[in-house]
Design an enzyme around this catalytic site. Structure first.
Site, mmCIF file in Angstrom:
data_model
loop_
_atom_site.group_PDB
_atom_site.id
_atom_site.type_symbol
_atom_site.label_atom_id
_atom_site.label_comp_id
_atom_site.label_asym_id
_atom_site.label_seq_id
_atom_site.Cartn_x
_atom_site.Cartn_y
_atom_site.Cartn_z
ATOM 1 N N TYR A 123 54.107 -0.203 70.303
ATOM 2 C CA TYR A 123 55.490 0.221 70.515
ATOM 3 C C TYR A 123 56.311 -0.300 69.355
ATOM 4 C CZ TYR A 123 60.186 0.254 72.671
ATOM 5 O OH TYR A 123 61.518 0.434 72.942
ATOM 6 N N ASP A 177 54.715 -3.894 61.538
ATOM 7 C CA ASP A 177 55.821 -4.127 62.463
ATOM 8 C C ASP A 177 55.633 -5.531 63.040
ATOM 9 O OD1 ASP A 177 57.597 -4.364 64.504
ATOM 10 O OD2 ASP A 177 57.032 -2.513 65.534
ATOM 11 N N LYS A 234 63.575 -10.222 66.939
ATOM 12 C CA LYS A 234 63.270 -11.337 67.851
ATOM 13 C C LYS A 234 63.491 -12.707 67.198
ATOM 14 C CE LYS A 234 60.244 -8.334 70.596
ATOM 15 N NZ LYS A 234 60.989 -8.027 71.800
HETATM 16 N N1 HOZ Z 1 59.048 -5.297 73.283
HETATM 17 C C1 HOZ Z 1 59.618 -5.474 74.559
HETATM 18 C C2 HOZ Z 1 59.075 -4.516 75.570
HETATM 19 N N2 HOZ Z 1 57.796 -4.031 75.388
HETATM 20 C C3 HOZ Z 1 61.090 -5.427 74.437
HETATM 21 C C4 HOZ Z 1 61.818 -5.579 75.684
HETATM 22 C C5 HOZ Z 1 62.554 -4.334 76.053
HETATM 23 O O1 HOZ Z 1 62.190 -3.224 75.659
HETATM 24 O O2 HOZ Z 1 63.486 -4.507 76.801
#
Ligand code: HOZ
Length: 425
Positions: free
Chosen positions: A142, A237, A265
């Protein structure tokens, strides 16, 4: 009705699903999400006053734990001087200099406000730099919610993708090729067929959005080799892995040099901040130097920059990553040993301060394998741990995070709670 339930019900009147990001809604595990009132160190307190040891850490940013005193003080000082200027500040240069110093693959970097913005911008830049449209991503990775990245695999092997979200034009998705993670041969086949049209390959060098999937070294090496050979841009990423799996991020850990990298992050220390950077010749294509447009009113926000700077400085302390890595390993080793003793089909692994737990005999290496893990067993475990005061990611398909604020006693208490749950069946 608990206060959490009351708030969830109220939130649903004005916020779609009651949450501002879907994974918070507990849909995967069921039940009402916990609304947090405060956090301190490794702990969070919900609206009912219940305390949890937190292994989500705001989905990764809180490597120093909640409300780290130095970070809070620095942000307060920055806030007192002005919340935003929409003009350059000295802190932005300091953060950019620190980032290029810590990440040798980056000659230049641009600050944005989120990981999604960073990946979206990096993709546009790769397309602008190469003059090509096609991008390669891997199933289960993702990269935020940019249109080109919300794409699932096409109907046939090596065919371009279909939107995985309503609202993403099929025409756009047709430029995204979705391949299997850790499948170096699949990547070779894709380049053999489409090499002339591929602008970039984007990858989570340790996948953290389908639980944690570790990369096979040959997969990352093949990616580097093929991108170089075919003139495609390799984008790591590192929004999740950046400064989380080691001081040099995943690229330092695995010894691979990407052309572009994206961060979020940890680099924002808990405040909204993302970054993308890389080779000077590529980065010089961005406006105002070059033809690739990218901008943001709040980019390089002084509060976010202040939080990022103090965090990056603190995590550079000698022994920081050794301690974080050892603690995270103690957690996964303890959980694995407890499960083995109780005859539970379970495995766990960690990379730096990031970990995965799986209701599967061995750690999965692909999207298909993680999908085959026992999701219902995870959901039961999640709720039992939640009741016991341990907050894990509310989905079988998310990674977990340990912070510097977690103590050995916190880890031991977590393992003891899991052992009791495993023993109870
Ligand atoms: N990478 C996180 C979810 N897979 C981020 C949290 C979000 O999307 O709220």
């Amino acid at each position: 009705m608990t206060r959490n339930e009351e708030l969830f019900s109220r939130a649903q009147n004005t916020i779609p699903g009651g949450v501002n990001s879907p994974v918070r809604a507990f849909r995967s595990v069921g039940g009402a999400p916990r609304f947090f009132a405060r956090g301190q160190g490794a702990r969070v307190w919900d609206a009912d006053g219940k305390c949890y040891i937190d292994y989500v850490g705001s989905w990764g940013p809180l490597i120093l734990g909640h409300a780290d005193a130095d970070t809070v003080r620095t942000v307060q000082e920055a806030a007192a001087k002005g919340l935003s200027f929409g003009a350059p500040t000295e802190g932005e240069i300091e953060l950019a200099e620190l980032l290029v110093q810590r990440v040798p693959s980056m000659d230049m970097v641009r600050l944005v406000s989120s990981g999604t913005e960073a990946t979206m911008s990096a993709i546009r830049l790769a397309r602008g730099f190469t003059g090509r449209d096609a991008i390669v991503k891997f199933e289960g990775c993702y990269h935020g919610h940019g249109d080109s990245l919300l794409v699932k695999a096409g109907s046939g092997l090596l065919t371009f993708g279909n939107p995985s979200s309503a609202g993403v034009p099929a025409d756009l998705a047709q430029h995204t090729l979705v391949l299997d993670y850790n499948d170096a041969q699949g990547l070779r086949d894709a380049f053999a067929k489409h090499g002339q049209t591929i602008a970039c390959v984007i990858v989570e060098p340790v996948a953290g959005n389908m639980n944690l999937i570790a990369p096979k070294p040959e997969f990352l090496a093949a990616m580097r080799e093929l991108c170089t050979q075919h003139g495609a841009v390799l984008i790591f990423d590192e929004v999740m892995t950046g400064f989380r799996v080691g001081p040099g991020s995943a690229q330092g850990l695995y010894g691979i040099t990407p052309d572009l990298s994206t961060f979020g992050k940890v680099v924002g220390g808990g405040m909204p901040l993302g970054a993308f950077g890389g080779r000077r010749d590529i980065m010089q294509k961005i406006a105002p130097l070059g033809p690739v447009y990218q901008a943001g009113t709040l980019s390089g926000n002084p509060l976010s920059v202040a939080a990022g700077l103090v965090t990056l400085k603190k995590i550079a302390a000698p022994g920081f990553y050794e301690a974080l890595t050892a603690k995270t390993r103690a957690l996964v080793d303890g959980l694995s040993a407890a499960a083995k003793k109780r005859g539970v089909k379970f495995s766990a692994q960690s990379v730096g301060g990031m970990f995965g737990v799986y209701f599967a005999a061995t750690p999965p290496t692909s999207y298909a394998e993680i999908m085959a893990a026992d999701k219902e067993a995870f959901n039961r475990f999640f709720h039992a741990m939640l009741d016991a005061g341990f907050y894990l990611a509310p989905s079988a398909f998310e990674a977990g995070f340990v912070s510097a604020a977690h103590t050995d006693a916190d880890i031991a208490a977590t393992v003891a709670a899991a052992d009791a749950i495993f023993a109870a069946g």
